[in-house]
Write a protein that holds these residues in place. Structure first.
Motif, mmCIF file in Angstrom:
data_model
loop_
_atom_site.group_PDB
_atom_site.id
_atom_site.type_symbol
_atom_site.label_atom_id
_atom_site.label_comp_id
_atom_site.label_asym_id
_atom_site.label_seq_id
_atom_site.Cartn_x
_atom_site.Cartn_y
_atom_site.Cartn_z
ATOM 1 N N LEU A 89 41.513 26.198 36.110
ATOM 2 C CA LEU A 89 41.879 27.085 37.209
ATOM 3 C C LEU A 89 43.380 27.390 37.182
ATOM 4 O O LEU A 89 43.786 28.533 37.414
ATOM 5 N N LEU A 90 44.206 26.394 36.875
ATOM 6 C CA LEU A 90 45.645 26.615 36.759
ATOM 7 C C LEU A 90 45.954 27.636 35.669
ATOM 8 O O LEU A 90 46.766 28.543 35.867
ATOM 9 N N VAL A 91 45.282 27.521 34.536
ATOM 10 C CA VAL A 91 45.487 28.489 33.449
ATOM 11 C C VAL A 91 45.098 29.888 33.911
ATOM 12 O O VAL A 91 45.828 30.860 33.660
ATOM 13 N N PHE A 92 43.975 30.005 34.609
ATOM 14 C CA PHE A 92 43.548 31.316 35.112
ATOM 15 C C PHE A 92 44.598 31.904 36.063
ATOM 16 O O PHE A 92 44.866 33.100 36.044
ATOM 17 N N MET A 93 45.198 31.061 36.893
ATOM 18 C CA MET A 93 46.201 31.538 37.851
ATOM 19 C C MET A 93 47.487 31.968 37.147
ATOM 20 O O MET A 93 48.221 32.795 37.660
ATOM 21 N N LEU A 94 47.739 31.412 35.963
ATOM 22 C CA LEU A 94 48.950 31.739 35.211
ATOM 23 C C LEU A 94 48.800 32.977 34.322
ATOM 24 O O LEU A 94 49.800 33.546 33.890
ATOM 25 N N LEU A 95 47.562 33.369 34.058
ATOM 26 C CA LEU A 95 47.330 34.517 33.177
ATOM 27 C C LEU A 95 47.826 35.818 33.801
ATOM 28 O O LEU A 95 47.841 35.975 35.015
ATOM 29 N N ASP A 96 48.192 36.752 32.931
ATOM 30 C CA ASP A 96 48.637 38.062 33.385
ATOM 31 C C ASP A 96 47.446 38.889 33.868
ATOM 32 O O ASP A 96 46.294 38.607 33.543
ATOM 33 N N SER A 97 47.743 39.919 34.629
ATOM 34 C CA SER A 97 46.716 40.830 35.128
ATOM 35 C C SER A 97 46.012 41.535 33.986
ATOM 36 O O SER A 97 46.616 41.802 32.948
ATOM 37 N N LYS A 98 44.751 41.849 34.194
ATOM 38 C CA LYS A 98 44.047 42.716 33.251
ATOM 39 C C LYS A 98 44.582 44.127 33.465
ATOM 40 O O LYS A 98 44.648 44.613 34.592
ATOM 41 N N PRO A 99 44.993 44.796 32.397
ATOM 42 C CA PRO A 99 45.564 46.139 32.560
ATOM 43 C C PRO A 99 44.523 47.135 33.064
ATOM 44 O O PRO A 99 43.332 46.993 32.813
ATOM 45 N N GLY A 100 45.021 48.104 33.796
ATOM 46 C CA GLY A 100 44.151 49.157 34.297
ATOM 47 C C GLY A 100 43.234 48.683 35.412
ATOM 48 O O GLY A 100 43.400 47.608 35.972
ATOM 49 N N GLN A 101 42.271 49.499 35.694
ATOM 50 C CA GLN A 101 41.325 49.191 36.759
ATOM 51 C C GLN A 101 40.194 48.323 36.214
ATOM 52 O O GLN A 101 39.786 48.475 35.072
ATOM 53 N N ASN A 102 39.718 47.403 37.034
ATOM 54 C CA ASN A 102 38.525 46.652 36.674
ATOM 55 C C ASN A 102 37.524 46.769 37.826
ATOM 56 O O ASN A 102 37.744 47.540 38.761
ATOM 57 N N GLN A 103 36.430 46.003 37.784
ATOM 58 C CA GLN A 103 35.395 46.144 38.806
ATOM 59 C C GLN A 103 35.878 45.720 40.192
ATOM 60 O O GLN A 103 35.209 45.975 41.189
ATOM 61 N N TYR A 104 37.052 45.106 40.274
ATOM 62 C CA TYR A 104 37.573 44.639 41.562
ATOM 63 C C TYR A 104 38.627 45.558 42.140
ATOM 64 O O TYR A 104 39.133 45.327 43.233
ATOM 65 N N GLY A 105 39.020 46.592 41.415
ATOM 66 C CA GLY A 105 39.978 47.547 41.933
ATOM 67 C C GLY A 105 41.068 47.881 40.926
ATOM 68 O O GLY A 105 41.033 47.459 39.777
#
Length: 123
Positions: free
Chosen positions: A99-115
């Motif tokens: 979960l810590l690694v997920f919180m540290l990852l950069d945003s997925k570029p562009g739009q995804n299914q969440y906005g």
């Protein structure tokens, strides 16, 4: 301080995306406030050794529980993951690290299914 207040304004908003900075500033302010309230609890004698928590600290924890969950889910959405990934935290040791690694990852570029990407919206 604005990031902290923005998360509180979105008290129970579990849809959308949250930038890394929004999440980590909220975490930082939570730690600072919790430490301050813990010190106040210790000085005033409202700290319970058995519970490991003081009166003010406990009330604050209850007050920010829902916003903390919401910003964590929105942060997972920003990395392209479902909010259900939060449950991995209940896997001893490894779950918290993942979960810590997920919180540290950069945003997925562009739009995804969440906005839309919040970086692109505010940049």
């Amino acid at each position: 301080m604005n990031w902290y207040l923005e998360v509180l304004k979105k008290y129970a908003v579990f849809n959308g995306r949250a930038r890394r900075s929004e999440y980590w500033w909220f975490v930082l302010f939570n730690i600072i406030i919790s430490l301050a309230l813990g010190a106040i609890d210790g000085v005033t004698g409202t700290f319970s050794q058995a519970a490991g928590l003081g009166l003010l600290g406990g009330l604050y924890t209850l007050a920010v529980l829902l916003p903390s969950l919401a910003v964590t889910v929105r942060r997972l959405h920003d990395t392209g993951r479902s909010g259900w990934w939060f449950l991995i935290m209940f896997v001893p040791l490894i779950g918290a690290i993942v979960l810590l690694v997920f919180m540290l990852l950069d945003s997925k570029p562009g739009q995804n299914q969440y906005g839309a990407n919040p970086k692109a919206v505010t940049a």
